[in-house]
Design a protein around this motif. Structure first.
Motif, PDB file in Angstrom:
ATOM      1  N   SER A  44       0.848  -1.193   0.000  1.00  0.00           N
ATOM      2  CA  SER A  44       0.000   0.000   0.000  1.00  0.00           C
ATOM      3  C   SER A  44       0.883   1.241   0.000  1.00  0.00           C
ATOM      4  O   SER A  44       2.055   1.175   0.340  1.00  0.00           O
ATOM      5  CB  SER A  44      -0.940   0.015   1.210  1.00  0.00           C
ATOM      6  N   THR A  45       0.294   2.360  -0.403  1.00  0.00           N
ATOM      7  CA  THR A  45       1.013   3.633  -0.381  1.00  0.00           C
ATOM      8  C   THR A  45       0.342   4.540   0.637  1.00  0.00           C
ATOM      9  O   THR A  45      -0.861   4.434   0.884  1.00  0.00           O
ATOM     10  CB  THR A  45       0.987   4.308  -1.762  1.00  0.00           C
ATOM     11  N   GLY A  46       1.118   5.411   1.219  1.00  0.00           N
ATOM     12  CA  GLY A  46       0.547   6.322   2.197  1.00  0.00           C
ATOM     13  C   GLY A  46       1.460   7.508   2.446  1.00  0.00           C
ATOM     14  O   GLY A  46       2.580   7.569   1.949  1.00  0.00           O
ATOM     15  N   ALA A  47       0.932   8.435   3.225  1.00  0.00           N
ATOM     16  CA  ALA A  47       1.697   9.638   3.572  1.00  0.00           C
ATOM     17  C   ALA A  47       1.282  10.110   4.953  1.00  0.00           C
ATOM     18  O   ALA A  47       0.103  10.051   5.308  1.00  0.00           O
ATOM     19  CB  ALA A  47       1.464  10.736   2.540  1.00  0.00           C
ATOM     20  N   PHE A  48       2.243  10.527   5.723  1.00  0.00           N
ATOM     21  CA  PHE A  48       1.990  11.254   6.960  1.00  0.00           C
ATOM     22  C   PHE A  48       2.301  12.702   6.623  1.00  0.00           C
ATOM     23  O   PHE A  48       3.464  13.044   6.401  1.00  0.00           O
ATOM     24  CB  PHE A  48       2.905  10.785   8.093  1.00  0.00           C
ATOM     25  N   VAL A  49       1.293  13.532   6.542  1.00  0.00           N
ATOM     26  CA  VAL A  49       1.501  14.930   6.149  1.00  0.00           C
ATOM     27  C   VAL A  49       1.166  15.821   7.335  1.00  0.00           C
ATOM     28  O   VAL A  49       0.057  15.787   7.852  1.00  0.00           O
ATOM     29  CB  VAL A  49       0.644  15.301   4.912  1.00  0.00           C
ATOM     30  N   LYS A  50       2.143  16.620   7.741  1.00  0.00           N
ATOM     31  CA  LYS A  50       1.974  17.553   8.854  1.00  0.00           C
ATOM     32  C   LYS A  50       2.006  18.980   8.317  1.00  0.00           C
ATOM     33  O   LYS A  50       2.634  19.254   7.302  1.00  0.00           O
ATOM     34  CB  LYS A  50       3.109  17.378   9.865  1.00  0.00           C
ATOM     35  N   ARG A  51       1.337  19.857   9.010  1.00  0.00           N
ATOM     36  CA  ARG A  51       1.370  21.271   8.596  1.00  0.00           C
ATOM     37  C   ARG A  51       2.737  21.887   8.830  1.00  0.00           C
ATOM     38  O   ARG A  51       3.198  22.714   8.069  1.00  0.00           O
ATOM     39  CB  ARG A  51       0.313  22.078   9.362  1.00  0.00           C
ATOM     40  N   ARG A  52       3.359  21.490   9.921  1.00  0.00           N
ATOM     41  CA  ARG A  52       4.705  21.997  10.239  1.00  0.00           C
ATOM     42  C   ARG A  52       5.651  20.822  10.338  1.00  0.00           C
ATOM     43  O   ARG A  52       5.278  19.740  10.749  1.00  0.00           O
ATOM     44  CB  ARG A  52       4.687  22.721  11.582  1.00  0.00           C
ATOM     45  N   GLY A  53       6.874  21.049   9.979  1.00  0.00           N
ATOM     46  CA  GLY A  53       7.875  20.003  10.084  1.00  0.00           C
ATOM     47  C   GLY A  53       7.813  19.026   8.929  1.00  0.00           C
ATOM     48  O   GLY A  53       6.981  19.144   8.042  1.00  0.00           O
ATOM     49  N   PRO A  54       8.695  18.060   8.949  1.00  0.00           N
ATOM     50  CA  PRO A  54       8.778  17.128   7.830  1.00  0.00           C
ATOM     51  C   PRO A  54       7.564  16.205   7.761  1.00  0.00           C
ATOM     52  O   PRO A  54       6.948  15.884   8.764  1.00  0.00           O
ATOM     53  CB  PRO A  54      10.048  16.344   8.120  1.00  0.00           C
ATOM     54  N   SER A  55       7.237  15.819   6.570  1.00  0.00           N
ATOM     55  CA  SER A  55       6.208  14.828   6.308  1.00  0.00           C
ATOM     56  C   SER A  55       6.866  13.656   5.611  1.00  0.00           C
ATOM     57  O   SER A  55       7.999  13.749   5.148  1.00  0.00           O
ATOM     58  CB  SER A  55       5.122  15.428   5.424  1.00  0.00           C
ATOM     59  N   VAL A  56       6.143  12.554   5.501  1.00  0.00           N
ATOM     60  CA  VAL A  56       6.739  11.318   5.027  1.00  0.00           C
ATOM     61  C   VAL A  56       5.860  10.658   3.968  1.00  0.00           C
ATOM     62  O   VAL A  56       4.644  10.602   4.121  1.00  0.00           O
ATOM     63  CB  VAL A  56       6.933  10.361   6.230  1.00  0.00           C
ATOM     64  N   LEU A  57       6.499  10.139   2.913  1.00  0.00           N
ATOM     65  CA  LEU A  57       5.851   9.223   1.982  1.00  0.00           C
ATOM     66  C   LEU A  57       6.280   7.823   2.400  1.00  0.00           C
ATOM     67  O   LEU A  57       7.459   7.595   2.687  1.00  0.00           O
ATOM     68  CB  LEU A  57       6.296   9.457   0.540  1.00  0.00           C
ATOM     69  N   TRP A  58       5.327   6.890   2.449  1.00  0.00           N
ATOM     70  CA  TRP A  58       5.657   5.551   2.906  1.00  0.00           C
ATOM     71  C   TRP A  58       4.940   4.483   2.094  1.00  0.00           C
ATOM     72  O   TRP A  58       3.983   4.761   1.380  1.00  0.00           O
ATOM     73  CB  TRP A  58       5.359   5.373   4.388  1.00  0.00           C
ATOM     74  N   LEU A  59       5.446   3.262   2.240  1.00  0.00           N
ATOM     75  CA  LEU A  59       4.827   2.065   1.685  1.00  0.00           C
ATOM     76  C   LEU A  59       4.443   1.175   2.857  1.00  0.00           C
ATOM     77  O   LEU A  59       5.248   0.947   3.766  1.00  0.00           O
ATOM     78  CB  LEU A  59       5.795   1.329   0.757  1.00  0.00           C
ATOM     79  N   GLY A  60       3.206   0.699   2.846  1.00  0.00           N
ATOM     80  CA  GLY A  60       2.694  -0.089   3.966  1.00  0.00           C
ATOM     81  C   GLY A  60       2.879  -1.579   3.783  1.00  0.00           C
ATOM     82  O   GLY A  60       3.238  -2.061   2.705  1.00  0.00           O
ATOM     83  N   THR A  61       2.605  -2.316   4.843  1.00  0.00           N
ATOM     84  CA  THR A  61       2.811  -3.757   4.855  1.00  0.00           C
ATOM     85  C   THR A  61       1.484  -4.512   4.830  1.00  0.00           C
ATOM     86  O   THR A  61       0.453  -3.993   5.252  1.00  0.00           O
ATOM     87  CB  THR A  61       3.575  -4.192   6.117  1.00  0.00           C
ATOM     88  N   LYS A  62       1.559  -5.736   4.355  1.00  0.00           N
ATOM     89  CA  LYS A  62       0.418  -6.654   4.373  1.00  0.00           C
ATOM     90  C   LYS A  62       0.958  -8.017   4.782  1.00  0.00           C
ATOM     91  O   LYS A  62       1.802  -8.590   4.090  1.00  0.00           O
ATOM     92  CB  LYS A  62      -0.231  -6.735   2.997  1.00  0.00           C
ATOM     93  N   VAL A  63       0.489  -8.515   5.914  1.00  0.00           N
ATOM     94  CA  VAL A  63       0.935  -9.830   6.387  1.00  0.00           C
ATOM     95  C   VAL A  63       0.298 -10.890   5.501  1.00  0.00           C
ATOM     96  O   VAL A  63      -0.908 -10.882   5.273  1.00  0.00           O
ATOM     97  CB  VAL A  63       0.567 -10.045   7.865  1.00  0.00           C
ATOM     98  N   VAL A  64       1.125 -11.813   5.000  1.00  0.00           N
ATOM     99  CA  VAL A  64       0.664 -12.855   4.080  1.00  0.00           C
ATOM    100  C   VAL A  64       0.378 -14.142   4.836  1.00  0.00           C
ATOM    101  O   VAL A  64      -0.602 -14.823   4.572  1.00  0.00           O
ATOM    102  CB  VAL A  64       1.707 -13.106   2.963  1.00  0.00           C
ATOM    103  N   SER A  65       1.235 -14.490   5.781  1.00  0.00           N
ATOM    104  CA  SER A  65       1.050 -15.730   6.521  1.00  0.00           C
ATOM    105  C   SER A  65      -0.162 -15.607   7.444  1.00  0.00           C
ATOM    106  O   SER A  65      -0.507 -14.522   7.902  1.00  0.00           O
ATOM    107  CB  SER A  65       2.320 -16.072   7.311  1.00  0.00           C
ATOM    108  N   VAL A  66      -0.805 -16.719   7.704  1.00  0.00           N
ATOM    109  CA  VAL A  66      -2.022 -16.722   8.525  1.00  0.00           C
ATOM    110  C   VAL A  66      -1.669 -16.842   9.995  1.00  0.00           C
ATOM    111  O   VAL A  66      -0.550 -17.145  10.361  1.00  0.00           O
ATOM    112  CB  VAL A  66      -2.969 -17.866   8.099  1.00  0.00           C
ATOM    113  N   GLY A  67      -2.671 -16.634  10.842  1.00  0.00           N
ATOM    114  CA  GLY A  67      -2.467 -16.757  12.277  1.00  0.00           C
ATOM    115  C   GLY A  67      -2.547 -15.403  12.948  1.00  0.00           C
ATOM    116  O   GLY A  67      -3.230 -14.496  12.482  1.00  0.00           O
ATOM    117  N   GLU A  68      -1.818 -15.276  14.038  1.00  0.00           N
ATOM    118  CA  GLU A  68      -1.830 -14.040  14.811  1.00  0.00           C
ATOM    119  C   GLU A  68      -1.331 -12.864  13.973  1.00  0.00           C
ATOM    120  O   GLU A  68      -0.638 -13.044  12.977  1.00  0.00           O
ATOM    121  CB  GLU A  68      -0.943 -14.189  16.049  1.00  0.00           C
ATOM    122  N   ASP A  69      -1.702 -11.662  14.370  1.00  0.00           N
ATOM    123  CA  ASP A  69      -1.199 -10.449  13.717  1.00  0.00           C
ATOM    124  C   ASP A  69       0.163 -10.134  14.324  1.00  0.00           C
ATOM    125  O   ASP A  69       0.237  -9.606  15.437  1.00  0.00           O
ATOM    126  CB  ASP A  69      -2.176  -9.291  13.930  1.00  0.00           C
TER     127      ASP A  69
END
Length: 186
Positions: A80-105
């Motif tokens: 997944s794609t995402g961003a943490f955007v703040k009005r002040r200070g640095p913001s971040v572009l990120w790539l998110g995770t998806k757990v593939v294996s089953v069971g607990e998170d």
């Protein structure tokens, strides 16, 4: 004092996939106020400790070791794609995770062990790919990233790593201080 964090490293194959994605994303955005992360530094942060002295580092190591023992190895995709955007200070572009294996998170289990108050700010496992210096001047880049469809090859996660981060004018430099195998890893 050392500036430290715990992370999960990604596979070289996925590192290359992200490198290619970033090259494509950057096309047409020369000169925008963004600091792109180097591919060799990409990781999934699980806990940022900040500046710690030797005693605090010892306690942090123990906390990470116990967390590693509480979670079995698992498989994940960057999906997944995402961003943490703040009005002040640095913001971040990120790539998110998806757990593939089953069971607990596994990320939920790690968050519960490592973050004292996760209800205020939910733990969102991700890979930072860029730090934005001025969100107003990078609106088109952010929108392009958020609209992108990125999914990596799945890969195995089997250890937590503690890194020291030294801040230099040219960017941060990471040094591996130790690693801890997840439960059941030889």
């Amino acid at each position: 004092m050392k500036r430290v964090f715990a992370a999960i490293d990604i596979s070289e194959e996925v590192r290359e996939e992200i490198r290619n994605y970033v090259v494509d994303l950057r096309a047409g955005f020369d000169g925008v106020p963004v600091k792109w992360e180097k591919a060799e530094k990409l990781h999934i942060t699980v806990k940022f400790a900040g500046l710690v002295d030797e005693e605090q580092l010892k306690a942090f190591r123990e906390q990470i070791h116990k967390a590693a023992e509480s979670v079995a190895p698992f498989q994940v995709k960057i999906a997944s794609t995402g961003a943490f955007v703040k009005r002040r200070g640095p913001s971040v572009l990120w790539l998110g995770t998806k757990v593939v294996s089953v069971g607990e998170d596994p990320f939920g289990s790690l968050a519960a062990r490592l973050h004292e108050n996760i209800s205020k700010r939910p733990f969102r496992p991700h890979i930072t790919i860029a730090r934005i210096k001025d969100p107003k001047k990078t609106k088109d880049l952010i929108e392009r990233h958020l609209a992108a469809d990125f999914e990596s090859t799945q890969f195995d996660l089997g250890e937590l790593v503690i890194y020291e981060s030294v801040l230099l004018p040219t960017g941060s430099v990471y040094t591996k201080l130790g690693s801890f195998r997840l439960r059941g890893q030889a």
